[in-house]
Design an enzyme around this catalytic site. Structure first.
Site, PDB file in Angstrom:
ATOM      1  N   GLY A 127       2.943  -3.821   0.174  1.00  0.00           N
ATOM      2  CA  GLY A 127       3.058  -2.375   0.383  1.00  0.00           C
ATOM      3  C   GLY A 127       4.419  -1.857  -0.016  1.00  0.00           C
ATOM      4  N   ILE A 181       7.346  -3.031   0.829  1.00  0.00           N
ATOM      5  CA  ILE A 181       8.417  -4.032   0.804  1.00  0.00           C
ATOM      6  C   ILE A 181       8.786  -4.347  -0.645  1.00  0.00           C
ATOM      7  CG2 ILE A 181       9.073  -6.377   1.460  1.00  0.00           C
ATOM      8  CD1 ILE A 181       6.945  -6.240   3.666  1.00  0.00           C
ATOM      9  N   GLY A 204      -8.842   2.639  11.371  1.00  0.00           N
ATOM     10  CA  GLY A 204      -8.624   2.731   9.930  1.00  0.00           C
ATOM     11  C   GLY A 204      -7.789   1.615   9.355  1.00  0.00           C
ATOM     12  N   GLU A 211     -11.292  -2.133   6.700  1.00  0.00           N
ATOM     13  CA  GLU A 211     -12.347  -1.465   5.949  1.00  0.00           C
ATOM     14  C   GLU A 211     -13.701  -1.658   6.639  1.00  0.00           C
ATOM     15  OE1 GLU A 211     -11.841   0.313   3.261  1.00  0.00           O
ATOM     16  OE2 GLU A 211      -9.739  -0.219   2.879  1.00  0.00           O
ATOM     17  N   ASP A 266      -7.544 -11.231   0.229  1.00  0.00           N
ATOM     18  CA  ASP A 266      -6.470 -10.293  -0.114  1.00  0.00           C
ATOM     19  C   ASP A 266      -5.124 -11.018  -0.155  1.00  0.00           C
ATOM     20  OD1 ASP A 266      -5.373  -7.321  -0.132  1.00  0.00           O
ATOM     21  OD2 ASP A 266      -4.245  -8.376   1.419  1.00  0.00           O
ATOM     22  N   LYS A 307      -2.411 -11.979  -3.374  1.00  0.00           N
ATOM     23  CA  LYS A 307      -0.981 -11.639  -3.318  1.00  0.00           C
ATOM     24  C   LYS A 307      -0.092 -12.864  -3.521  1.00  0.00           C
ATOM     25  CE  LYS A 307      -1.809  -7.559  -0.470  1.00  0.00           C
ATOM     26  NZ  LYS A 307      -1.807  -6.988   0.911  1.00  0.00           N
ATOM     27  N   GLY A 344      -0.720   1.255   4.049  1.00  0.00           N
ATOM     28  CA  GLY A 344      -0.664   2.679   4.371  1.00  0.00           C
ATOM     29  C   GLY A 344      -0.331   3.509   3.152  1.00  0.00           C
TER      30      GLY A 344
END
Length: 400
Positions: free
Chosen positions: A129, A131, A182, A185, A196, A200, A297
């Site tokens: 995100g 970072i 939220g 998903e 995920d 990464k 986010g």
């Protein structure tokens, strides 16, 4: 004035437009000229929204417009994102993306295309995100040989593990809460099964190795089998359970995996809770460093995307070298890594010691008819042999 286009006006795309609008003055000062969003590509219309006049439905409109110098891709998925991004690079436009699926699958190809066209392909927001881990690896840490990367890189699973630890809730209960807020998903498979995080760590390993690491080759376990009972055992051992993505240098390659681990209190990732991410890096000269921040986010991720936009704007007409060859890296067998293992079983102590030898027993009154124990350090392949001999294993979690 530098004109840009945003492909995909969902959570991250709207964040990008908001960040550019809110911080226009400071962004322009850093770039040296004004940045303007000329197009937004989406399948939808946005009647009543001020951005409606910028919306287009055909990516060729953007590709064929010489005024657009930079394109932001926030669509997600490999296709049609790959087709669109490739077209933009071939048209002489630099691209930044937050799309980890695209970067993991096509990163080397898109970097090569960018070099061929003397433009740039950046993807800071694809890992962690907000970072700035990728920029750090590509610039600040280039003097180091990276020996290990160990990170909490998925906010959904970290939130869930934190809630299970703090409130004693079961997995299914926490998942429903995460979806209601939220954080998860409707189909949470990619997060809770570790896919995920696998993409990464494949991206980060590709960067530090300079070769393609296919995420399909990364051994991946999620958190779906972690229970409230496991949390009780972890607390008894003064440890916390975290889903970690790990890449560790082994000779000329890396051992790469994603799985839940039991961390001791003195580990820097022990206290990383909620939706926050943190990435621990060990360099042969630097030693240890950790990068911490909001891992998901709209605005944190968009902030990283816009940071790439600024960097791209500063380097129009100049390609920034990035070492990531399409040649595939054969990663090390994770089963040859040595560690200790926490095990829960319904077998008795005699059977346990017959299979594993000397172990450390962990007593939790609520565990009922089972026995929990910690093995001596051994390779994963050796553990698998001993576990098969013992049988009746309810759970195994690795020590870190």
């Amino acid at each position: 004035m530098i004109k840009i286009a945003v492909m995909g006006y969902g959570t991250i795309g709207t964040g990008v437009v908001q960040v550019i609008g809110t911080n226009q003055d400071s962004i322009c000062k850093k770039v040296g000229e004004e940045i303007e969003v000329k197009y937004i590509l989406d399948v939808r219309d946005f009647e009543g929204d001020p951005i409606q006049e910028k919306v287009v439905h055909d990516y060729q409109v953007i590709a064929n417009d010489p005024e657009v110098a930079i394109v932001v891709e926030t669509m997600g998925g490999v296709e049609p994102a790959y087709t669109f991004v490739k077209a933009m690079l071939l048209a002489g436009k630099s691209v930044t993306t937050s799309n980890k699926a695209l970067v993991a699958a096509k990163g080397a190809d898109l970097i090569a295309t960018a070099k061929e066209k003397n433009v740039n392909f950046m993807f800071e927001a694809s890992v962690g995100g907000g970072i700035p881990i990728i920029r750090a690896l590509n610039s600040c840490l280039t003097a180091d040989r990276i020996e290990e990367i160990c990170g909490i890189v998925n906010g959904t699973t970290n939130y869930m593990m934190t809630k299970m630890t703090e409130d004693g809730c079961d997995f299914d209960e926490v998942l429903k809460e995460a979806q209601a807020k939220g954080y998860a998903e409707k189909d949470p498979t990619a997060d809770i099964e570790g896919h995920d995080a696998g993409r990464k760590i494949a991206i980060l390993t590709s960067l530090i190795a300079g070769q393609q690491v296919d995420f399909e080759d990364v051994h991946t376990e999620g958190i779906t089998k972690i229970s409230a009972t496991d949390i009780l055992y972890a607390k008894k051992m003064d440890r916390s359970i975290k889903l970690l993505a790990i890449s560790k240098q082994v000779g000329e390659t890396y051992a790469v995996m994603v799985a839940p681990f039991l961390l001791p209190k003195d580990h820097p990732l022990f206290s990383v809770n909620g939706v926050f991410n943190a990435i621990f890096v060990r360099g042969n000269m630097l030693g240890d460093a950790m990068f911490y921040g909001s891992g998901a986010g709209s605005l944190p991720t968009a902030s990283a995307v816009v940071a790439d936009v600024v960097e791209l704007a500063k380097h129009i007409g100049k390609h920034i070298e990035l070492e990531w060859k399409s040649q595939k890296l054969t990663i090390a067998d994770y089963r040859q890594q040595a560690m200790r293992f926490f095990v829960r079983t319904t077998k008795d102590q005699a059977a346990i010691e017959n299979a594993f030898g000397n172990v450390e027993y962990i007593e939790v009154p609520q565990a009922g008819d089972e026995i929990g124990f910690v093995t001596q350090e051994m390779k994963e392949a050796e553990y698998e042999e001993k576990a098969a001999k013992l049988g009746a294993i309810r759970q195994m979690i690795r020590f870190h």
